[in-house]
Design an enzyme around this catalytic site. Structure first.
Site, mmCIF file in Angstrom:
data_model
loop_
_atom_site.group_PDB
_atom_site.id
_atom_site.type_symbol
_atom_site.label_atom_id
_atom_site.label_comp_id
_atom_site.label_asym_id
_atom_site.label_seq_id
_atom_site.Cartn_x
_atom_site.Cartn_y
_atom_site.Cartn_z
ATOM 1 N N CYS A 19 2.252 23.207 -30.463
ATOM 2 C CA CYS A 19 1.847 22.186 -29.499
ATOM 3 C C CYS A 19 0.985 21.116 -30.180
ATOM 4 C CB CYS A 19 1.142 22.856 -28.325
ATOM 5 S SG CYS A 19 0.889 21.824 -26.880
ATOM 6 N N HIS A 20 -0.306 21.024 -29.850
ATOM 7 C CA HIS A 20 -1.219 20.087 -30.499
ATOM 8 C C HIS A 20 -1.851 20.689 -31.759
ATOM 9 C CE1 HIS A 20 -0.978 18.167 -26.534
ATOM 10 N NE2 HIS A 20 -1.499 17.078 -27.063
#
Length: 181
Positions: A107-108
């Protein structure tokens, strides 16, 4: 000897991106160690609001990459943004990346790979909003469930947790096979 996996996180980690890989790794026989800049507990983010707390096993200032066989970097927007401001966190990520040990970011989470200058020339994926950051850091960005390039394993989102975890488990098993007897 059981392989040990560092899960590096702080407040604001995406709940399932820490708890999902942690459970799958433990079910596969690996030891997981939650490492954070702070002691006690860290609070997760569960989609749109604060989630559950997770116990911190070790403080970031007291660990080294050499104690572990792999690194997991959960996402969530808040977690990696805080961690990339921690010099020790960036140093640990850089050490893992250069060691050849598996580094898995979802994800991030790849924001930490950018900060550690570890994506240049690598094929990676992430949450859509940070793909420009990955490209600007020299990464070859793809949109797929899991991207594996050398020791880097990246995924896009919570739905990818099973494939992300399986890719890390396979890399750990492969690394174990390559160890001297």
């Amino acid at each position: 000897m059981t392989q040990r996996v560092m899960i590096l996180a702080t407040d604001g980690f995406e709940q399932v991106e820490l708890t999902g890989p942690k459970k799958r790794l433990e079910d596969a026989g690996f030891e997981t160690v939650v490492v954070s800049p702070k002691e006690g507990e860290i609070k997760g983010w569960d989609q749109t609001d604060w989630g559950d707390s997770v116990k911190v096993d070790r403080k970031l200032s007291d660990v080294s990459a050499g104690e572990f066989d792999a690194l997991v970097l959960p996402g969530g927007q808040i977690n990696p943004d805080k961690l990339r401001l921690e010099d020790k966190a960036v140093t640990i990520v850089r050490e893992f990346c250069s060691s050849g040990k598996p580094v898995a970011a979802i994800c991030h989470g790849p924001w930490l790979l950018v900060e550690a200058d570890a994506v240049r020339g690598k094929t990676v994926t992430s949450w859509p909003s940070i793909r420009t950051d990955l490209r600007n850091a020299g990464g070859n960005v793809v949109d797929q469930e899991v991207a594996t390039d050398g020791n880097l394993i990246t995924s896009r989102k919570p739905d990818d947790v099973p494939a992300f975890s399986d890719a890390l488990i396979a890399a750990l098993k492969q690394a174990k096979v390559g160890e001297p007897a």
